[in-house]
Design a protein around this motif. Sequence first.
Motif, PDB file in Angstrom:
ATOM      1  N   ASP A 167     -31.033 -10.658  28.764  1.00 43.83           N
ATOM      2  CA  ASP A 167     -31.782 -11.128  29.929  1.00 43.83           C
ATOM      3  C   ASP A 167     -31.514 -12.605  30.177  1.00 43.83           C
ATOM      4  O   ASP A 167     -32.123 -13.204  31.061  1.00 43.83           O
ATOM      5  N   ALA A 168     -30.620 -13.203  29.381  1.00 50.46           N
ATOM      6  CA  ALA A 168     -30.410 -14.658  29.449  1.00 50.46           C
ATOM      7  C   ALA A 168     -28.941 -15.028  29.639  1.00 50.46           C
ATOM      8  O   ALA A 168     -28.450 -15.980  29.040  1.00 50.46           O
ATOM      9  N   THR A 169     -28.220 -14.264  30.474  1.00 48.98           N
ATOM     10  CA  THR A 169     -26.824 -14.636  30.733  1.00 48.98           C
ATOM     11  C   THR A 169     -26.798 -15.882  31.610  1.00 48.98           C
ATOM     12  O   THR A 169     -27.747 -16.175  32.334  1.00 48.98           O
ATOM     13  N   ASP A 180     -25.566 -13.945  20.285  1.00 51.76           N
ATOM     14  CA  ASP A 180     -26.368 -12.972  19.540  1.00 51.76           C
ATOM     15  C   ASP A 180     -26.682 -11.704  20.350  1.00 51.76           C
ATOM     16  O   ASP A 180     -27.336 -10.797  19.848  1.00 51.76           O
ATOM     17  N   SER A 181     -26.181 -11.623  21.587  1.00 49.54           N
ATOM     18  CA  SER A 181     -26.437 -10.437  22.411  1.00 49.54           C
ATOM     19  C   SER A 181     -25.267  -9.456  22.436  1.00 49.54           C
ATOM     20  O   SER A 181     -25.370  -8.381  23.019  1.00 49.54           O
ATOM     21  N   ILE A 182     -24.159  -9.820  21.786  1.00 48.29           N
ATOM     22  CA  ILE A 182     -23.024  -8.900  21.742  1.00 48.29           C
ATOM     23  C   ILE A 182     -23.146  -8.003  20.507  1.00 48.29           C
ATOM     24  O   ILE A 182     -23.700  -8.410  19.484  1.00 48.29           O
ATOM     25  N   HIS A 183     -22.668  -6.776  20.628  1.00 48.97           N
ATOM     26  CA  HIS A 183     -22.677  -5.837  19.508  1.00 48.97           C
ATOM     27  C   HIS A 183     -21.379  -6.051  18.724  1.00 48.97           C
ATOM     28  O   HIS A 183     -20.335  -5.484  19.052  1.00 48.97           O
ATOM     29  N   GLY A 209     -19.185 -30.793  30.447  1.00 45.25           N
ATOM     30  CA  GLY A 209     -19.662 -30.149  31.663  1.00 45.25           C
ATOM     31  C   GLY A 209     -19.945 -28.665  31.526  1.00 45.25           C
ATOM     32  O   GLY A 209     -20.543 -28.065  32.414  1.00 45.25           O
ATOM     33  N   ALA A 210     -19.534 -28.068  30.414  1.00 44.56           N
ATOM     34  CA  ALA A 210     -19.717 -26.622  30.213  1.00 44.56           C
ATOM     35  C   ALA A 210     -20.515 -26.307  28.950  1.00 44.56           C
ATOM     36  O   ALA A 210     -20.516 -25.171  28.481  1.00 44.56           O
ATOM     37  N   LYS A 211     -21.204 -27.291  28.399  1.00 47.10           N
ATOM     38  CA  LYS A 211     -21.947 -27.078  27.144  1.00 47.10           C
ATOM     39  C   LYS A 211     -22.933 -25.914  27.220  1.00 47.10           C
ATOM     40  O   LYS A 211     -23.198 -25.261  26.217  1.00 47.10           O
ATOM     41  N   GLU A 212     -23.474 -25.625  28.417  1.00 51.75           N
ATOM     42  CA  GLU A 212     -24.459 -24.551  28.536  1.00 51.75           C
ATOM     43  C   GLU A 212     -23.870 -23.170  28.224  1.00 51.75           C
ATOM     44  O   GLU A 212     -24.614 -22.245  27.907  1.00 51.75           O
ATOM     45  N   ILE A 213     -22.546 -23.024  28.270  1.00 52.39           N
ATOM     46  CA  ILE A 213     -21.932 -21.729  27.943  1.00 52.39           C
ATOM     47  C   ILE A 213     -21.187 -21.749  26.610  1.00 52.39           C
ATOM     48  O   ILE A 213     -20.515 -20.780  26.264  1.00 52.39           O
ATOM     49  N   GLU A 214     -21.318 -22.820  25.860  1.00 51.11           N
ATOM     50  CA  GLU A 214     -20.652 -22.873  24.556  1.00 51.11           C
ATOM     51  C   GLU A 214     -21.088 -21.672  23.712  1.00 51.11           C
ATOM     52  O   GLU A 214     -22.283 -21.368  23.611  1.00 51.11           O
ATOM     53  N   ASN A 215     -20.109 -20.973  23.145  1.00 48.92           N
ATOM     54  CA  ASN A 215     -20.321 -19.785  22.302  1.00 48.92           C
ATOM     55  C   ASN A 215     -20.949 -18.604  23.036  1.00 48.92           C
ATOM     56  O   ASN A 215     -21.373 -17.649  22.402  1.00 48.92           O
ATOM     57  N   HIS A 216     -21.006 -18.646  24.366  1.00 46.40           N
ATOM     58  CA  HIS A 216     -21.420 -17.491  25.158  1.00 46.40           C
ATOM     59  C   HIS A 216     -20.150 -16.691  25.484  1.00 46.40           C
ATOM     60  O   HIS A 216     -19.076 -17.252  25.647  1.00 46.40           O
ATOM     61  N   VAL A 217     -20.287 -15.373  25.599  1.00 50.95           N
ATOM     62  CA  VAL A 217     -19.135 -14.486  25.754  1.00 50.95           C
ATOM     63  C   VAL A 217     -19.094 -13.899  27.170  1.00 50.95           C
ATOM     64  O   VAL A 217     -20.098 -13.391  27.669  1.00 50.95           O
ATOM     65  N   ALA A 218     -17.918 -13.970  27.801  1.00 53.11           N
ATOM     66  CA  ALA A 218     -17.693 -13.381  29.121  1.00 53.11           C
ATOM     67  C   ALA A 218     -16.609 -12.306  29.013  1.00 53.11           C
ATOM     68  O   ALA A 218     -15.879 -12.245  28.019  1.00 53.11           O
ATOM     69  N   PHE A 219     -16.505 -11.481  30.052  1.00 55.24           N
ATOM     70  CA  PHE A 219     -15.644 -10.305  29.986  1.00 55.24           C
ATOM     71  C   PHE A 219     -14.777 -10.148  31.227  1.00 55.24           C
ATOM     72  O   PHE A 219     -15.121 -10.619  32.302  1.00 55.24           O
TER      73      PHE A 219
END
Length: 93
Positions: free
Chosen positions: A14-16, A28-31, A75-85
Amino acid sequence: MKATWNNQIIAQSDATKVIENNHYFPADSIHKEYFKESSTQSNCPWKGVASYYSIEVGGSENKDAAWYYPNAKHGAKEIENHVAFWKGVKIEQ
């Protein structure tokens, strides 16, 4: 949001964070059982160096279908270690 590939939910959150029309899922939201580290990297001038995962579901592999920025630029720290597809991974609510 849910990320699915090969009829399997591979991430859900719920926090993308949405950047350039891509949903970035918290790490922590990826399987993790479906993700395999890749040696592939790419460079974005404003986000930094991206690392990739290949996705494996049901005996099929989707090479380099997920990416993340382990050390994002300021400028992109908010997506550090977040996963996109990409590469056929479906993102939906």
